[in-house]
Design a protein around this motif. Structure first.
Motif: not given
Length: 241
Positions: A49-69
């Motif tokens: 969480s926090g501030q990110a600026h367009v054109g310069t900052d990157h988001l690192v996005i990770s996803w996976a199947l919830n282990s309970s499934f």
């Protein structure tokens, strides 16, 4: 039943079928299918969480199947995942064009697509530079698991159910840039210099004009004095004669 009533019933049934066909998936129907875990971090600060600026900052996005499934077969129909940037409620207030609707075909919460990836239960990660067309607002990331034709089957998101945690404020371009400020400063200095030069040149021209006028009047005055002297001499000569 008369032919007219039969035709009316068929028309109503047909309209109902068309409405169902055109309607998208209900988000409420996916509430029991929150099978994906999702995390998004601002790459520069490594925080969720926090501030990110367009054109310069990157988001690192990770996803996976919830282990309970794991091993339940819940993901048997998952083919791809769609990763989207979504408005938080704080940035939807009084903005109808961002309104949340249960019908995912009409929902405006997640109107910005980030990318699509092949589904694997172990998940994946993507790094996305925030594009300059993203409006300034508060966001979270949602990932939909979809089937072969793109129908949403399940989801996961970076925030909680109330959409108040792990939110990222994206700061837009201010409309000004350092290079623009420098150019404006240089232009201002050049303009002031040009104006001063122009005024100095005009002052020099004025002094020259005044000098010429003064010289003319001095010469004219001298001629007048000389003329008076000549007249006096002529009067003297005439008196002697």
């Amino acid at each position: 039943m008369s032919a007219m009533k039969i035709a009316l019933v068929l028309a109503v049934a047909l309209l109902a079928l068309v409405s169902v066909a055109e309607a998208g998936v209900s988000f409420k129907s996916l509430n029991s299918s929150r099978t994906l875990t999702v995390q998004a971090k601002i790459q520069a600060t490594n925080v969720t969480s926090g501030q990110a600026h367009v054109g310069t900052d990157h988001l690192v996005i990770s996803w996976a199947l919830n282990s309970s499934f794991d091993g339940t077969g819940k993901d048997a129909r998952y083919v791809n995942v769609k990763i989207k940037l979504c408005y938080a409620p704080v940035s939807q207030t009084d903005r109808g064009w961002r309104k949340t609707k249960d019908d995912l075909e009409k929902d405006k919460t997640c109107s910005k697509g980030i990318t699509q990836q092949k589904y694997v239960s172990t998940g994946n990660t993507t790094t996305w530079r925030i594009t300059k067309d993203v409006p300034g607002a508060v966001y979270f990331v949602r990932v939909y698991a979809v089937d072969a034709v793109g129908t949403e089957l399940a989801f996961g998101q970076t925030t909680d159910k109330t959409k108040t945690t792990n939110l990222i404020e994206i700061v837009p371009i201010s409309g000004r840039h350092v290079s623009i400020d420098i150019a404006a400063a240089v232009f201002s200095v050049f303009s002031v210099g040009s104006l001063m030069g122009f005024l100095s040149l005009e002052a020099i021209k004025q002094r020259k004009a005044n000098s010429k006028a003064g010289h003319f009047f001095r010469a004219a005055f001298t001629d007048i004095i000389r003329g008076h002297s000549v007249l006096r001499e002529i009067k003297i000569i005439k008196s002697k004669c």
